[in-house]
Design a protein around this motif. Structure first.
Motif, mmCIF file in Angstrom:
data_model
loop_
_atom_site.group_PDB
_atom_site.id
_atom_site.type_symbol
_atom_site.label_atom_id
_atom_site.label_comp_id
_atom_site.label_asym_id
_atom_site.label_seq_id
_atom_site.Cartn_x
_atom_site.Cartn_y
_atom_site.Cartn_z
ATOM 1 N N PRO A 266 0.793 -1.269 0.077
ATOM 2 C CA PRO A 266 -0.098 0.019 0.112
ATOM 3 C C PRO A 266 0.827 1.145 0.057
ATOM 4 C CG PRO A 266 0.124 -1.149 2.071
ATOM 5 C CD PRO A 266 0.622 -1.966 1.198
ATOM 6 N N ASP A 267 2.196 1.301 0.252
ATOM 7 C CA ASP A 267 2.975 2.479 0.207
ATOM 8 C C ASP A 267 3.223 2.701 -1.168
ATOM 9 O OD1 ASP A 267 2.915 2.601 2.867
ATOM 10 O OD2 ASP A 267 4.792 1.709 3.335
ATOM 11 N N HIS A 268 3.138 1.787 -2.114
ATOM 12 C CA HIS A 268 3.618 1.981 -3.539
ATOM 13 C C HIS A 268 2.355 2.605 -4.342
ATOM 14 C CE1 HIS A 268 6.942 -0.293 -1.913
ATOM 15 N NE2 HIS A 268 7.636 0.212 -3.008
ATOM 16 N N PHE A 269 2.345 3.398 -5.203
ATOM 17 C CA PHE A 269 1.280 3.716 -6.271
ATOM 18 C C PHE A 269 1.613 4.443 -7.160
ATOM 19 C CE2 PHE A 269 2.308 7.791 -4.036
ATOM 20 C CZ PHE A 269 2.138 8.515 -5.051
ATOM 21 N N GLN A 270 1.022 4.298 -8.464
ATOM 22 C CA GLN A 270 1.349 4.996 -9.633
ATOM 23 C C GLN A 270 0.495 6.142 -9.888
ATOM 24 O OE1 GLN A 270 0.380 3.242 -13.952
ATOM 25 N NE2 GLN A 270 2.287 2.416 -13.527
ATOM 26 N N SER A 271 1.087 7.149 -10.387
ATOM 27 C CA SER A 271 0.367 8.498 -10.581
ATOM 28 C C SER A 271 -0.680 8.273 -11.793
ATOM 29 C CB SER A 271 1.235 9.760 -10.910
ATOM 30 O OG SER A 271 0.776 10.789 -11.262
ATOM 31 N N ALA A 272 -1.842 8.720 -11.773
ATOM 32 C CA ALA A 272 -2.669 8.499 -12.835
ATOM 33 C C ALA A 272 -3.700 9.614 -13.026
ATOM 34 C CB ALA A 272 -3.559 7.274 -12.605
ATOM 35 N N ASN A 273 -3.165 11.031 -12.861
ATOM 36 C CA ASN A 273 -3.856 12.130 -13.002
ATOM 37 C C ASN A 273 -4.691 12.221 -14.344
ATOM 38 O OD1 ASN A 273 -2.909 13.107 -10.478
ATOM 39 N ND2 ASN A 273 -0.983 13.665 -11.466
ATOM 40 N N VAL A 274 -5.813 12.861 -14.052
ATOM 41 C CA VAL A 274 -6.742 13.140 -15.321
ATOM 42 C C VAL A 274 -6.519 14.437 -15.685
ATOM 43 C CG1 VAL A 274 -9.046 12.916 -15.919
ATOM 44 C CG2 VAL A 274 -8.323 11.545 -14.157
ATOM 45 N N TRP A 275 -6.378 14.531 -17.257
ATOM 46 C CA TRP A 275 -5.938 15.726 -17.860
ATOM 47 C C TRP A 275 -6.846 15.960 -19.060
ATOM 48 C CZ3 TRP A 275 -1.854 18.847 -16.320
ATOM 49 C CH2 TRP A 275 -1.055 18.292 -15.302
ATOM 50 N N ALA A 276 -7.128 17.168 -19.387
ATOM 51 C CA ALA A 276 -7.791 17.506 -20.588
ATOM 52 C C ALA A 276 -6.387 18.109 -21.519
ATOM 53 C CB ALA A 276 -8.774 18.608 -20.371
ATOM 54 N N THR A 277 -6.460 17.792 -22.917
ATOM 55 C CA THR A 277 -5.340 18.259 -23.804
ATOM 56 C C THR A 277 -6.142 18.853 -24.766
ATOM 57 O OG1 THR A 277 -3.970 16.349 -22.865
ATOM 58 C CG2 THR A 277 -3.465 17.333 -25.177
ATOM 59 N N TYR A 278 -5.607 19.939 -25.389
ATOM 60 C CA TYR A 278 -6.273 20.559 -26.326
ATOM 61 C C TYR A 278 -5.357 21.413 -27.130
ATOM 62 C CZ TYR A 278 -6.391 23.730 -22.377
ATOM 63 O OH TYR A 278 -5.937 24.104 -21.178
ATOM 64 N N PRO A 279 -5.663 21.774 -28.526
ATOM 65 C CA PRO A 279 -4.727 22.541 -29.180
ATOM 66 C C PRO A 279 -5.106 23.963 -29.290
ATOM 67 C CG PRO A 279 -6.538 21.659 -30.580
ATOM 68 C CD PRO A 279 -7.073 21.340 -29.095
#
Length: 305
Positions: A266-279
């Protein structure tokens, strides 16, 4: 008139104040507003404390404005009128916003998390035409004609613009039955001796899990007899006791709460943030700006870190 800036001036208190004046008494004002006379009296006391001045002369039969009260009545009438005009103008702008919005996302996240939000966005802007496409590959949003991509993970293209919608992470977990049979790993090195259910999504390296502990990221190579390009499939395999998965906390939280899955390391995790990408810069596109603001509010309420 001295204003006590330690207290906020609430529009609701101003509305109560104007109603008391118009109805010439606390009791009649309370009846119209649907409050108790005690509540109306309390709101008037709060307003007077906030402004640091007496607004009303009270008698058993009627109320009369003080000089300061007369000034506040003029100001409150203008302030509340301007606020109503602003809300009306904002509502009209939303109703008039039109055009097409073409959004893409990954297959699993798009289907499970973006798609359910789209009807609410459409209700806010009924004259807009919204299309959502989901893929299990990298998308060139400029050449393929998309206005915006909603993606998970911090590996973002440098030539496009981005806005973070939510903080999120992936965690390691497995079924209790699997852990009883194979043992509980106590370090990343132990994963080499376990059946890891590998998910191949888009451009993620196959069989490599990048995990963070105490701000330090470490890569570990994992393997197992089962793998897939679909997150729901590997989740079902994990529930059946087939091995350890690295999955979004959004997706496995109900299973962790029910005990169907148990978090591993439980001390380990992977970042998985949510992003909007646009031009296109948001200042140049009203439809893109309001839609990103909508998704930011929607996913921000669901942030899990």
């Amino acid at each position: 008139m001295s204003i006590n800036r330690e207290r906020s001036l609430l529009p609701e208190d101003l509305r109560v104040f104007l109603t008391v004046i118009r109805k010439n008494g606390f009791g009649h004002a309370a009846e119209e507003l649907g409050y108790s006379p005690a509540y109306v009296s309390k709101r008037m006391a709060v307003l007077e404390t906030t402004l640091g001045t007496r607004l009303l002369h009270r008698t058993t039969r009627r109320v009369a404005l003080t000089d300061e009260g007369e000034r506040v009545r003029t100001w409150a009438t203008r302030f509340l009128g301007d606020m109503e005009d602003f809300i009306s103008e904002l509502t009209d702008a939303r109703q008039q916003l039109q055009g097409s919005l073409h959004v893409c996302s990954s297959f699993g996240f798009g289907r499970n998390h973006v798609a359910p939000a789209i009807p609410a966005l459409s209700r806010l802007y009924p004259r807009m035409e919204i299309r959502l496409d989901v893929f299990d590959r990298l998308v060139d949003i400029v050449n393929e004609g998309f206005d915006m991509e909603i993606s998970v993970g911090d590996d973002l293209p440098n030539h496009l613009l981005h806005k973070k919608l939510a903080s999120h992470r992936r965690v390691l977990c497995a079924a209790p039955e699997y852990l009883q049979r194979r043992g509980v790993p106590t370090s990343l090195d132990d994963l080499a001796g376990h059946d890891c259910l590998v998910l191949k999504e888009r451009n993620n390296a196959f069989g490599i899990w990048n995990l963070t502990k105490d701000g330090v990221e470490e890569s570990v190579r994992v393997s197992g007899p089962l793998s897939s390009n679909n997150g729901e499939i590997v989740s079902r395999w994990a529930l059946s006791g087939a091995g350890i998965i690295l999955r979004s906390l959004w997706d496995v939280k109900p299973m962790l709460q029910s005990g169907q899955l148990v978090q591993v390391l439980p001390d380990h995790f992977q970042s998985a943030n949510v992003w909007a990408t646009y031009p296109t810069r948001l200042s140049q596109s009203a439809k893109l700006r309001v839609c990103i603001e909508f998704f930011e509010a929607h996913f921000g309420n669901l942030s899990l870190v």
